[in-house]
Structures are given as C-alpha cells and as structure tokens.
Design an enzyme around this catalytic site. Structure first.
Site, PDB file in Angstrom:
ATOM      1  N   SER A   1      19.892  74.308  36.855  1.00  0.00           N
ATOM      2  CA  SER A   1      20.103  75.680  37.314  1.00  0.00           C
ATOM      3  C   SER A   1      19.123  76.627  36.623  1.00  0.00           C
ATOM      4  O   SER A   1      18.673  76.379  35.510  1.00  0.00           O
ATOM      5  CB  SER A   1      21.523  76.136  37.005  1.00  0.00           C
ATOM      6  OG  SER A   1      22.464  75.250  37.553  1.00  0.00           O
TER       7      SER A   1
HETATM    8  N1  SAH Z   1      24.599  71.668  34.784  1.00  0.00           N
HETATM    9  C1  SAH Z   1      23.406  71.028  35.284  1.00  0.00           C
HETATM   10  C2  SAH Z   1      23.144  71.382  36.728  1.00  0.00           C
HETATM   11  C3  SAH Z   1      22.977  70.141  37.546  1.00  0.00           C
HETATM   12  S1  SAH Z   1      22.970  70.309  39.280  1.00  0.00           S
HETATM   13  C4  SAH Z   1      22.216  71.321  34.387  1.00  0.00           C
HETATM   14  O1  SAH Z   1      22.344  72.129  33.453  1.00  0.00           O
HETATM   15  O2  SAH Z   1      21.162  70.714  34.586  1.00  0.00           O
HETATM   16  C5  SAH Z   1      24.594  69.750  39.709  1.00  0.00           C
HETATM   17  C6  SAH Z   1      24.948  68.333  39.359  1.00  0.00           C
HETATM   18  O3  SAH Z   1      26.272  68.088  39.864  1.00  0.00           O
HETATM   19  C7  SAH Z   1      24.070  67.244  39.956  1.00  0.00           C
HETATM   20  O4  SAH Z   1      23.549  66.460  38.926  1.00  0.00           O
HETATM   21  C8  SAH Z   1      25.039  66.430  40.840  1.00  0.00           C
HETATM   22  O5  SAH Z   1      24.767  65.043  40.851  1.00  0.00           O
HETATM   23  C9  SAH Z   1      26.368  66.725  40.180  1.00  0.00           C
HETATM   24  N2  SAH Z   1      27.564  66.518  41.002  1.00  0.00           N
HETATM   25  C10 SAH Z   1      27.748  66.777  42.325  1.00  0.00           C
HETATM   26  N3  SAH Z   1      29.004  66.469  42.694  1.00  0.00           N
HETATM   27  C11 SAH Z   1      29.645  66.019  41.574  1.00  0.00           C
HETATM   28  C12 SAH Z   1      30.970  65.532  41.308  1.00  0.00           C
HETATM   29  N4  SAH Z   1      31.912  65.471  42.253  1.00  0.00           N
HETATM   30  N5  SAH Z   1      31.269  65.163  40.040  1.00  0.00           N
HETATM   31  C13 SAH Z   1      30.335  65.215  39.060  1.00  0.00           C
HETATM   32  N6  SAH Z   1      29.071  65.639  39.249  1.00  0.00           N
HETATM   33  C14 SAH Z   1      28.724  66.045  40.483  1.00  0.00           C
END
Ligand code: SAH
Length: 224
Positions: free
Chosen positions: A67
């Site tokens: 993000s």
């Molecule tokens: N907090 C992260 C943002 C990652 S983007 C950072 O600081 O980099 C969102 C993430 O959510 C992705 O890696 C995706 O694979 C994950 N995601 C999507 N659905 C999910 C679920 N049901 N449970 C766990 N992770 C999930």
C-alpha cells in the site's frame, strides 16, 4: 547505530515522505515515528527500490501491491491503538504494515493467503528482528485462537464487512477495512459498541485495494 545511518542512502527520501504525510494531515506522533524508523525500501523488490518512498502503491509480485505510505499511515492512525495492544492484520503482503505496527510496540498477528508472499515477508521481518505472529490462511474468518483483538486492519478490499472480524474485536475496538466493488472501495472505520456485535460505522475516503479473497470476501471465480 551511526553505521546504519551512514549506510542508509534512503534516509533523506524517508524524511521527505514523513513531511508529505504531515502535509496530508497525518498527526499521530507514534505513527509518524514508526514510519520514519522502518526502512520501507527493504520491503520493495530490488528493481523498484528507488521508488520506495514515493507516495505510491508498488507491485510486490503475484499481482499484489504494497500500500502507498499515506494509506498505511491513515489506516494505522484510524485504528487508535497503543503499545502492547493486540492487532490482527489481514493481508501481510510485503510485511511493511506489520513492521509499522510492531515498531509502535503493538503485538501483531498477521495472516496472508499466498504462501510465496508470506515467506518473503517473514524473511525480511525476521532479518529486522521484528516481533510478530503469522500464518498462511484465509483471514476473512479471523484468528479466533488469539481473539479478542484491540484492533483489526484489513489491507485488501472486501465486498462487505466479514462478521467473524466483528466478533473477534473487543468492545470499543476498531476494525479498519476498505469495502466496495473490486474497482474501488470506501474506507470504513467500524467500532464495536457492545457484546452483541453492534457497531458504529464511519465512512472515509475512497481507495483502491487488491481484492480480499476468501470465505467472507470475494470468491476466486467472482468476475472482475
Ligand atoms: N499490508 C500489506 C499490503 C498487501 S496487499 C503490505 O504492507 O504490503 C493485500 C494482501 O492481502 C495481498 O498480499 C493478498 O494476497 C492478501 N489477501 C487477500 N485476501 C486475503 C485473505 N482472505 N486472507 C489473507 N490475506 C489475503
């Protein structure tokens, strides 16, 4: 310590990022301090590191993104958590948000559904001696074993608010979650007001997140 500072060629870029966050209205000192300490570039794939401190989301592989700094800051600020509080993060991704919460002295539990991303994130976090608990799973059903949480942060866009996450919040705790279509979502700040899972919901600005995929989220075959 001095040695690390000298080697940190990104220190100026990070300081500029903090100034921009302040200009955009981030005022919580504990959030600003954590974001000025954590080396964001270490969570970014090598070819993109020069953009690590731009106020932009960046690809981290497997179609996912880290993000943008402003989004991390506003979500963390809206959680209203303090040292030693217990926070559940859904969507570990790069591990950057995990590191920010941990730098604030928060006990972080983080769930990621993609094994490859979780593996890389764990390696980076462990190399930085960040303390956290993680698992590979569907975060839309929460993590009952460690509940209730003081705060829950969902870093992927949901079609609606997953009920298990409300149930696993303490009364007075907040769930910060983007909710909407797969194209854009409105940030919702959900405060649990009683044991019967009643909530107060405040809608914030629109954002664009990757989809939250799982039992209480989007389903893998939902068309985009
Ligand atoms: N907090 C992260 C943002 C990652 S983007 C950072 O600081 O980099 C969102 C993430 O959510 C992705 O890696 C995706 O694979 C994950 N995601 C999507 N659905 C999910 C679920 N049901 N449970 C766990 N992770 C999930």
């Amino acid at each position: 310590m001095i040695k690390t500072k000298l080697l940190d060629k990104y220190a100026d870029a990070r300081a500029e990022m903090i100034l921009l966050l302040k200009e955009r209205g981030i005022a919580d000192e504990s959030v600003l301090k954590a974001m000025s300490e954590v080396e964001r570039h270490l969570f970014i794939p090598l070819p993109l590191r020069n953009h690590a401190y731009d106020d932009a989301a960046l690809p981290i592989g497997e179609g996912q993104t880290i993000s943008q700094p402003y989004t991390v800051a506003i979500m963390t600020e809206e959680l209203h958590v303090k040292e030693l509080d217990k926070v559940l993060e859904i969507g570990t991704g790069s591990g950057y948000q995990t590191a920010i919460l941990a730098a604030m002295g928060i006990r972080v539990f983080t769930i990621e559904r993609l094994p490859g991303l979780l593996k890389t994130a764990k390696q980076v976090l462990e190399s930085l001696n960040v303390r956290f608990v993680s698992k590979m799973s569907d975060g839309t059903i929460g993590w009952r074993e460690f509940s209730p949480f003081d705060g829950i942060l969902v870093t992927a866009g949901a079609p609606e608010i997953p009920k298990p996450l409300i149930e696993q919040l303490k009364v007075g705790g907040k769930l910060v979650i983007p909710v909407g279509s797969q194209d854009f979502q409105q940030m919702k700040i959900v405060t649990k007001v009683d044991e019967n899972n009643r909530c107060e919901i405040i809608d914030k600005a629109d954002f664009k997140f990757v989809p939250l995929i799982g039992k209480e989220g989007w389903h893998e075959d939902d068309s985009r």
